[in-house]
Design a protein around this motif. Structure first.
Motif, mmCIF file in Angstrom:
data_model
loop_
_atom_site.group_PDB
_atom_site.id
_atom_site.type_symbol
_atom_site.label_atom_id
_atom_site.label_comp_id
_atom_site.label_asym_id
_atom_site.label_seq_id
_atom_site.Cartn_x
_atom_site.Cartn_y
_atom_site.Cartn_z
ATOM 1 N N VAL A 22 -7.403 4.860 13.515
ATOM 2 C CA VAL A 22 -7.145 3.545 14.089
ATOM 3 C C VAL A 22 -7.154 2.544 12.941
ATOM 4 C CG1 VAL A 22 -8.012 1.706 15.587
ATOM 5 C CG2 VAL A 22 -8.184 4.095 16.321
ATOM 6 N N VAL A 23 -6.067 1.782 12.820
ATOM 7 C CA VAL A 23 -6.015 0.694 11.853
ATOM 8 C C VAL A 23 -6.179 -0.592 12.649
ATOM 9 C CG1 VAL A 23 -4.673 -0.484 10.073
ATOM 10 C CG2 VAL A 23 -4.486 2.012 10.338
ATOM 11 N N VAL A 24 -7.300 -1.270 12.446
ATOM 12 C CA VAL A 24 -7.618 -2.474 13.203
ATOM 13 C C VAL A 24 -6.949 -3.660 12.513
ATOM 14 C CG1 VAL A 24 -9.475 -3.959 14.047
ATOM 15 C CG2 VAL A 24 -9.808 -1.474 13.935
ATOM 16 N N PRO A 25 -6.021 -4.330 13.214
ATOM 17 C CA PRO A 25 -5.356 -5.480 12.582
ATOM 18 C C PRO A 25 -6.291 -6.673 12.481
ATOM 19 C CG PRO A 25 -4.642 -5.260 14.846
ATOM 20 C CD PRO A 25 -5.555 -4.091 14.569
ATOM 21 N N MET A 26 -5.997 -7.535 11.536
ATOM 22 C CA MET A 26 -6.794 -8.760 11.385
ATOM 23 C C MET A 26 -6.482 -9.709 12.537
ATOM 24 S SD MET A 26 -6.798 -9.629 7.307
ATOM 25 C CE MET A 26 -7.032 -11.326 7.671
ATOM 26 N N ASP A 27 -7.536 -10.394 13.018
ATOM 27 C CA ASP A 27 -7.334 -11.478 13.971
ATOM 28 C C ASP A 27 -6.722 -12.650 13.232
ATOM 29 O OD1 ASP A 27 -8.441 -10.140 16.110
ATOM 30 O OD2 ASP A 27 -10.435 -11.026 15.862
ATOM 31 N N VAL A 68 -11.659 4.950 11.411
ATOM 32 C CA VAL A 68 -11.276 3.563 11.673
ATOM 33 C C VAL A 68 -11.262 2.805 10.344
ATOM 34 C CG1 VAL A 68 -11.870 1.440 12.902
ATOM 35 C CG2 VAL A 68 -12.364 3.663 13.949
ATOM 36 N N VAL A 69 -10.166 2.096 10.086
ATOM 37 C CA VAL A 69 -10.053 1.263 8.890
ATOM 38 C C VAL A 69 -9.493 -0.096 9.285
ATOM 39 C CG1 VAL A 69 -9.774 3.173 7.252
ATOM 40 C CG2 VAL A 69 -7.760 2.192 8.345
ATOM 41 N N GLY A 70 -9.762 -1.086 8.465
ATOM 42 C CA GLY A 70 -9.199 -2.412 8.678
ATOM 43 C C GLY A 70 -7.865 -2.520 7.969
ATOM 44 N N SER A 71 -7.139 -3.560 8.312
ATOM 45 C CA SER A 71 -5.854 -3.821 7.683
ATOM 46 C C SER A 71 -5.940 -5.150 6.952
ATOM 47 C CB SER A 71 -4.756 -3.898 8.740
ATOM 48 O OG SER A 71 -3.559 -4.351 8.160
ATOM 49 N N ARG A 72 -5.558 -5.145 5.731
ATOM 50 C CA ARG A 72 -5.572 -6.384 4.951
ATOM 51 C C ARG A 72 -4.377 -7.256 5.286
ATOM 52 N NH1 ARG A 72 -10.098 -7.035 1.936
ATOM 53 N NH2 ARG A 72 -10.764 -5.150 0.941
ATOM 54 N N GLY A 73 -3.366 -6.703 5.964
ATOM 55 C CA GLY A 73 -2.209 -7.503 6.333
ATOM 56 C C GLY A 73 -1.360 -7.890 5.152
ATOM 57 N N SER A 74 -1.271 -7.011 4.158
ATOM 58 C CA SER A 74 -0.539 -7.368 2.952
ATOM 59 C C SER A 74 0.971 -7.286 3.111
ATOM 60 C CB SER A 74 -0.976 -6.466 1.792
ATOM 61 O OG SER A 74 -0.677 -5.123 2.095
ATOM 62 N N GLY A 75 1.437 -6.666 4.170
ATOM 63 C CA GLY A 75 2.875 -6.551 4.378
ATOM 64 C C GLY A 75 3.481 -5.459 3.522
ATOM 65 N N ALA A 76 4.782 -5.239 3.676
ATOM 66 C CA ALA A 76 5.474 -4.154 2.977
ATOM 67 C C ALA A 76 5.412 -4.331 1.464
ATOM 68 C CB ALA A 76 6.915 -4.058 3.445
ATOM 69 N N TRP A 77 5.621 -5.535 0.953
ATOM 70 C CA TRP A 77 5.606 -5.734 -0.494
ATOM 71 C C TRP A 77 4.234 -5.426 -1.082
ATOM 72 C CZ3 TRP A 77 8.579 -5.468 -4.369
ATOM 73 C CH2 TRP A 77 8.173 -5.948 -5.611
ATOM 74 N N GLY A 78 3.184 -5.856 -0.423
ATOM 75 C CA GLY A 78 1.836 -5.564 -0.899
ATOM 76 C C GLY A 78 1.562 -4.080 -0.949
ATOM 77 N N ARG A 79 2.027 -3.339 0.040
ATOM 78 C CA ARG A 79 1.813 -1.892 0.036
ATOM 79 C C ARG A 79 2.570 -1.236 -1.102
ATOM 80 N NH1 ARG A 79 1.778 -2.713 5.531
ATOM 81 N NH2 ARG A 79 3.978 -2.255 5.752
ATOM 82 N N LEU A 80 3.758 -1.740 -1.427
ATOM 83 C CA LEU A 80 4.541 -1.145 -2.504
ATOM 84 C C LEU A 80 3.932 -1.439 -3.869
ATOM 85 C CD1 LEU A 80 8.185 -1.905 -1.319
ATOM 86 C CD2 LEU A 80 7.076 0.319 -1.432
ATOM 87 N N THR A 81 3.434 -2.640 -4.071
ATOM 88 C CA THR A 81 2.946 -3.014 -5.387
ATOM 89 C C THR A 81 1.473 -2.707 -5.597
ATOM 90 O OG1 THR A 81 2.488 -5.262 -4.654
ATOM 91 C CG2 THR A 81 4.652 -4.838 -5.638
ATOM 92 N N LEU A 82 0.660 -2.781 -4.567
ATOM 93 C CA LEU A 82 -0.774 -2.635 -4.728
ATOM 94 C C LEU A 82 -1.316 -1.322 -4.189
ATOM 95 C CD1 LEU A 82 -1.817 -6.203 -3.541
ATOM 96 C CD2 LEU A 82 -1.534 -5.404 -5.886
#
Length: 164
Positions: free
Chosen positions: A153-158, A123-137
């Motif tokens: 399981v990727v737990v999305p942010m509330d 289980v991991v959390g999601s920072r919600g960085s979006g596609a651009w964040g995943r590409l750059t970071l």
């Protein structure tokens, strides 16, 4: 089916945690799942301190005499993880879950994948960085999903805890 030691899962649930709001949500999800499955939880935290980059539980440590991590950094991070998980477990209530803490230096995805070798779920959390964040970071959750050999399981942010 009876609830005997032989009928309980022996493989733990592994959860990645770094002290962030998304990680706290992942820990809560993992604790609930461990309660439902009657299994243990392994909370894993990766840390790597550099004077210009640190996050999460690493803030509990400063730099040592040679500019690197202080010798007790692992102990400090481990204690922070244990305190955080204990606090969340008390908030959650319900049946107790046996918790193991793993803190290792290294890249978060690699530490999580190693910690989950004998696990039944990661289980991991999601920072919600979006596609651009995943590409750059880069993204720990994306890397884990692509390389794990077990369910993830990727737990999305509330919306309440999402950063502006």
């Amino acid at each position: 089916m009876t609830d005997t030691p032989a009928s309980r899962p022996t493989h733990p649930i592994v959860v990645g945690t770094d002290g962030s709001a998304p990680a706290r949500q992942a820990v809560i999800f993992a604790l609930r799942e461990a309660q439902l499955r009657g299994t243990g939880l392994r909370a894993a935290c990766a840390f790597e301190y550099t004077p210009t980059q640190y996050s999460g539980f690493e803030r509990t440590a400063g730099s040592g005499p040679d500019g690197g991590p202080i010798p007790q950094q692992r102990d400090l991070v481990m204690q922070s993880v244990a305190d955080s998980v204990r606090e969340l477990q008390l908030q959650l209530g319900g049946p107790p879950v046996e918790v193991e803490i793993v803190c290792e230096r290294g890249r978060p995805a690699q530490v999580l994948l190693e910690a989950s070798r004998d696990a039944c779920l990661l289980v991991v959390g999601s920072r919600g960085s979006g596609a651009w964040g995943r590409l750059t970071l880069g993204s720990t959750s994306t890397e884990v999903v692509h390389h794990a050999r077990l369910p993830v399981v990727v737990v999305p942010m509330d919306d309440d805890t999402a950063s502006p």
